[in-house]
Design a protein around this motif. Structure first.
Motif, PDB file in Angstrom:
ATOM      1  N   ILE A  66       0.818  -1.213   0.000  1.00 57.22           N
ATOM      2  CA  ILE A  66       0.000   0.000   0.000  1.00 57.22           C
ATOM      3  C   ILE A  66       0.857   1.271   0.000  1.00 57.22           C
ATOM      4  CG2 ILE A  66      -2.012  -1.118   1.010  1.00 57.22           C
ATOM      5  CD1 ILE A  66      -1.283   0.061   3.685  1.00 57.22           C
ATOM      6  N   ASN A  67       1.941   1.289   0.796  1.00 59.54           N
ATOM      7  CA  ASN A  67       2.825   2.455   0.784  1.00 59.54           C
ATOM      8  C   ASN A  67       3.521   2.607  -0.566  1.00 59.54           C
ATOM      9  OD1 ASN A  67       2.444   2.086   3.743  1.00 59.54           O
ATOM     10  ND2 ASN A  67       3.948   3.726   3.863  1.00 59.54           N
ATOM     11  N   GLY A  68       3.982   1.492  -1.106  1.00 53.64           N
ATOM     12  CA  GLY A  68       4.661   1.531  -2.394  1.00 53.64           C
ATOM     13  C   GLY A  68       3.743   1.946  -3.513  1.00 53.64           C
ATOM     14  N   THR A  69       2.486   1.499  -3.476  1.00 51.91           N
ATOM     15  CA  THR A  69       1.516   1.880  -4.498  1.00 51.91           C
ATOM     16  C   THR A  69       1.279   3.383  -4.477  1.00 51.91           C
ATOM     17  OG1 THR A  69       0.426  -0.280  -4.455  1.00 51.91           O
ATOM     18  CG2 THR A  69      -0.874   1.575  -5.260  1.00 51.91           C
ATOM     19  N   THR A  70       1.050   3.940  -3.303  1.00 55.48           N
ATOM     20  CA  THR A  70       0.853   5.389  -3.182  1.00 55.48           C
ATOM     21  C   THR A  70       2.091   6.148  -3.647  1.00 55.48           C
ATOM     22  OG1 THR A  70      -0.649   5.086  -1.312  1.00 55.48           O
ATOM     23  CG2 THR A  70       0.339   7.264  -1.564  1.00 55.48           C
ATOM     24  N   GLU A  71       3.256   5.662  -3.280  1.00 53.95           N
ATOM     25  CA  GLU A  71       4.517   6.313  -3.654  1.00 53.95           C
ATOM     26  C   GLU A  71       4.699   6.386  -5.160  1.00 53.95           C
ATOM     27  OE1 GLU A  71       9.234   5.096  -3.658  1.00 53.95           O
ATOM     28  OE2 GLU A  71       7.993   4.383  -1.998  1.00 53.95           O
ATOM     29  N   VAL A  72       4.508   5.274  -5.845  1.00 46.59           N
ATOM     30  CA  VAL A  72       4.798   5.242  -7.272  1.00 46.59           C
ATOM     31  C   VAL A  72       3.729   5.982  -8.083  1.00 46.59           C
ATOM     32  CG1 VAL A  72       3.645   3.084  -7.957  1.00 46.59           C
ATOM     33  CG2 VAL A  72       5.805   3.739  -9.033  1.00 46.59           C
ATOM     34  N   CYS A  81       2.516   1.857 -11.898  1.00 44.20           N
ATOM     35  CA  CYS A  81       2.102   1.123 -10.696  1.00 44.20           C
ATOM     36  C   CYS A  81       1.692  -0.291 -11.112  1.00 44.20           C
ATOM     37  CB  CYS A  81       0.952   1.846  -9.998  1.00 44.20           C
ATOM     38  SG  CYS A  81       0.499   1.090  -8.415  1.00 44.20           S
ATOM     39  N   GLN A  82       2.666  -1.149 -11.307  1.00 42.37           N
ATOM     40  CA  GLN A  82       2.427  -2.482 -11.859  1.00 42.37           C
ATOM     41  C   GLN A  82       2.216  -3.556 -10.799  1.00 42.37           C
ATOM     42  OE1 GLN A  82       6.184  -1.560 -14.062  1.00 42.37           O
ATOM     43  NE2 GLN A  82       5.311  -2.943 -15.573  1.00 42.37           N
ATOM     44  N   ALA A  83       2.687  -3.297  -9.577  1.00 39.11           N
ATOM     45  CA  ALA A  83       2.679  -4.351  -8.554  1.00 39.11           C
ATOM     46  C   ALA A  83       1.282  -4.887  -8.220  1.00 39.11           C
ATOM     47  CB  ALA A  83       3.378  -3.858  -7.288  1.00 39.11           C
ATOM     48  N   PRO A  84       0.264  -4.035  -7.987  1.00 38.80           N
ATOM     49  CA  PRO A  84      -1.045  -4.588  -7.616  1.00 38.80           C
ATOM     50  C   PRO A  84      -1.620  -5.546  -8.662  1.00 38.80           C
ATOM     51  CG  PRO A  84      -0.948  -2.254  -7.090  1.00 38.80           C
ATOM     52  CD  PRO A  84       0.283  -2.556  -7.884  1.00 38.80           C
ATOM     53  N   ILE A  85      -1.583  -5.154  -9.927  1.00 38.05           N
ATOM     54  CA  ILE A  85      -2.130  -6.014 -10.980  1.00 38.05           C
ATOM     55  C   ILE A  85      -1.237  -7.234 -11.171  1.00 38.05           C
ATOM     56  CG2 ILE A  85      -2.751  -6.158 -13.421  1.00 38.05           C
ATOM     57  CD1 ILE A  85      -3.395  -3.201 -13.370  1.00 38.05           C
ATOM     58  N   GLY A  86       0.071  -7.009 -11.169  1.00 42.52           N
ATOM     59  CA  GLY A  86       0.999  -8.114 -11.387  1.00 42.52           C
ATOM     60  C   GLY A  86       0.877  -9.195 -10.336  1.00 42.52           C
ATOM     61  N   TYR A  87       0.847  -8.808  -9.073  1.00 41.78           N
ATOM     62  CA  TYR A  87       0.750  -9.812  -8.000  1.00 41.78           C
ATOM     63  C   TYR A  87      -0.634 -10.455  -7.962  1.00 41.78           C
ATOM     64  CZ  TYR A  87       5.334  -8.909  -5.978  1.00 41.78           C
ATOM     65  OH  TYR A  87       6.691  -8.829  -5.771  1.00 41.78           O
ATOM     66  N   TRP A 235       6.524  -6.364 -15.598  1.00 42.84           N
ATOM     67  CA  TRP A 235       5.258  -7.100 -15.608  1.00 42.84           C
ATOM     68  C   TRP A 235       5.498  -8.595 -15.419  1.00 42.84           C
ATOM     69  CZ3 TRP A 235       0.790  -5.567 -14.417  1.00 42.84           C
ATOM     70  CH2 TRP A 235       0.288  -4.330 -14.811  1.00 42.84           C
ATOM     71  N   LEU A 236       6.411  -9.134 -16.206  1.00 37.83           N
ATOM     72  CA  LEU A 236       6.679 -10.569 -16.122  1.00 37.83           C
ATOM     73  C   LEU A 236       7.309 -10.939 -14.783  1.00 37.83           C
ATOM     74  CD1 LEU A 236       8.008 -11.131 -19.758  1.00 37.83           C
ATOM     75  CD2 LEU A 236       5.745 -11.678 -18.847  1.00 37.83           C
ATOM     76  N   LEU A 237       8.156 -10.051 -14.269  1.00 39.26           N
ATOM     77  CA  LEU A 237       8.752 -10.272 -12.956  1.00 39.26           C
ATOM     78  C   LEU A 237       7.686 -10.397 -11.880  1.00 39.26           C
ATOM     79  CD1 LEU A 237      11.048  -9.992 -10.718  1.00 39.26           C
ATOM     80  CD2 LEU A 237      10.672  -7.530 -10.923  1.00 39.26           C
TER      81      LEU A 237
END
Length: 514
Positions: A66-72, A81-87, A235-237
């Protein structure tokens, strides 16, 4: 900075509540007297869909998430902001392609199939990247909470990180997966409520321009064509590097049935995406705010304060009472992921390192009680290493991404081959482990430190190809007697009744479920 006493009291109360729930869960499951590894590590394989979805979602939606999402979103734009969808996709893919194979065979940890097929040495070797990923993951989580508590409460970063880790450590040591799962239910509710309460107040602050105004391009971001390779690589990562994590497989293997294991992966993937929405909105708010009009006193968030973006939104754009509620959300997010990472790493150490070495030396497996106590000592060591790492990070979001690098390049090819490539063997696994992480990273853009070429994906593909090619090549040499079997150092091609029986059981079990 002056310490905020009311806020400090509220967070202490929150920590006490979580600790009490964790201890209650341990007593309810008789963990204090029953030191069974099946209970401690896998909650006696009794997780249903409800608890399973809560604990899996809460584990992924950590402080770094959540902190990283807001930051990016605030500083690079939503497009990055790729992490939420990617994970979220990784959880769904994990359930779709791996959950059934893992659950039906009755493995205890993610490393068990490697031990079963590749042997003791490779099993212990693969623990290294798994442990590294867990430590980076935990560090990003603890750093996010430390930054938040420092800004909102005015307490020392070091104290905030260490105390948070100790609280999570205490109830995890006492109750194992039971405590982690039950506290995750409360923590996920706190995260959801706490973040959404902050959204309307931050969006309507007088210093904030509506995020749908002309400045929306600021937080939406822009993708330069030169960075397409780097973008695809991330994305692939995130998608495939999010699969080989003990946290996920601990919950899959703890499920009551294969159907529950698959469903909790699918549903958790959806809820992980939903839980990122308020964090995205507050990132957009941060990018749309004239910070000169707040007590922060700068036109925009300073570069050195990037990791504090969510905390700054909560402190300067929300009323005090709402800030404390938001702080509870961040604290809950940190607890829900820290406890899972500590438990996961320590379980793998006890099961796949300590027990293996003990068996080699004593020619018998260690007692269940000794394995549980080794796990508890390992938990203390993992928490200490995560705290040390958390005190040195510069960006929560990129530490959040870094934790997947080792997992993606090293463990993902190994997991695919051990479950899907019948002829994969120890020689292929070892060569893949050596080749993957040490490939040169080319494609760096002149004058920058940004890697434009998708080097992680290239390294992963080469590691995968190496494992398959070397396995088939050695299989050809030994089975055709081109190389005498006395040189088969790992015993991959000797007649091993136990191994063949295990493989037959695995294959038969999978066919019956299918």
């Amino acid at each position: 900075m002056e310490i905020n006493i009311p806020g400090l009291v509220s967070i202490i109360v929150f920590y006490i509540i979580i600790l009490v729930i964790g201890i209650w869960a341990a007593r309810k499951s008789r963990m204090a007297t029953n030191l069974s590894t099946e209970d401690v590590w896998l909650a006696n394989r009794s997780l249903g869909v409800f608890i399973g979805v809560f604990t899996t979602t809460a584990t992924w939606v950590g402080g770094g998430y959540i902190n990283g999402t807001t930051e990016v979103v605030a500083h690079d734009g939503l497009v990055w902001c790729q992490a939420p969808i990617g994970y979220s996709i990784s959880l769904i893919f994990g359930g779709m392609f791996f959950a059934e194979k893992m659950r039906v065979t009755g493995f205890t940890t993610m490393l068990d199939p490697f031990h079963w097929k590749f042997g003791d040495f490779i099993n212990c070797l693969l623990f290294i990247p798994a442990l590294t990923g867990e430590i980076f993951w935990s560090a990003s989580i603890l750093a996010s909470l430390g930054a938040t508590l420092k800004v909102i409460l005015g307490i020392s970063l070091e104290i905030a990180i260490i105390v948070s880790a100790v609280i999570a450590l205490l109830y995890t040591i006492v109750g194992g997966l039971y405590s982690v799962a039950y506290t995750d239910v409360v923590q996920l509710i706190c995260i959801f409520v706490g973040l959404w309460v902050c959204v309307p107040f931050s969006m309507t602050h007088e210093a904030t321009t509506p995020i749908t105004a002309n400045n929306s391009a600021t937080w939406l971001g822009h993708l330069d064509n030169n960075y397409i390779g780097n973008y695809i690589d991330y994305w692939l990562l995130l998608i495939f590097g999010g699969i080989p994590w003990q946290e996920l497989w601990q919950r899959v293997l703890s499920s009551r049935s294969t159907a529950v294991a698959k469903n909790l992966s699918y549903i958790s993937g959806f809820f992980c995406l939903v839980m990122a929405v308020p964090a995205v909105l507050m990132g957009a708010v941060a990018a749309s705010t004239d910070w000169n009009m707040t007590e922060y006193g700068h036109p925009a968030i300073l570069k050195e304060d990037r990791t504090l973006t969510l905390a700054l939104v909560m402190r300067y754009l929300c009323p005090t009472a709402v800030t404390f509620i938001g702080l509870g959300a961040v604290s809950a997010a940190v607890m829900s992921s820290t406890d899972a990472a500590i438990l996961s790493a320590s379980c793998m150490f006890s099961r796949n390192v300590y027990a293996v070495i003990y068996n080699r030396i004593k020619k018998t497996r260690p007692s269940e009680t000794s394995q549980v106590w080794v796990m508890r000592v390992a938990q203390i060591a993992v928490a200490a290493m995560a705290c040390a790492m958390a005190l040195t990070v510069n960006s929560i979001y990129y530490l959040f991404l870094l934790c997947s690098d080792f997992i993606y390049v090293i463990l993902f090819p190994q997991l695919v081959c051990v479950l899907y490539i019948k002829k994969s063997n120890s020689y292929g696994s070892l060569m893949s482990f050596i080749v993957g992480p040490f490939l040169p990273a080319n494609g760096r853009r002149k004058g920058t430190d940004t890697q434009l070429f998708p080097f992680r994906t290239l390294a992963m593909i080469i590691a995968l190809f190496t494992l398959i090619a070397v396995s088939y090549f050695t299989d050809f040499l030994f089975t055709r007697q081109i190389v005498h079997r006395k040189w088969d150092l790992y015993g991959c091609f000797e007649v091993n009744i136990c191994r063949h029986v295990s493989y037959l059981y695995m294959a038969l079990s999978y066919q019956l479920v299918s």
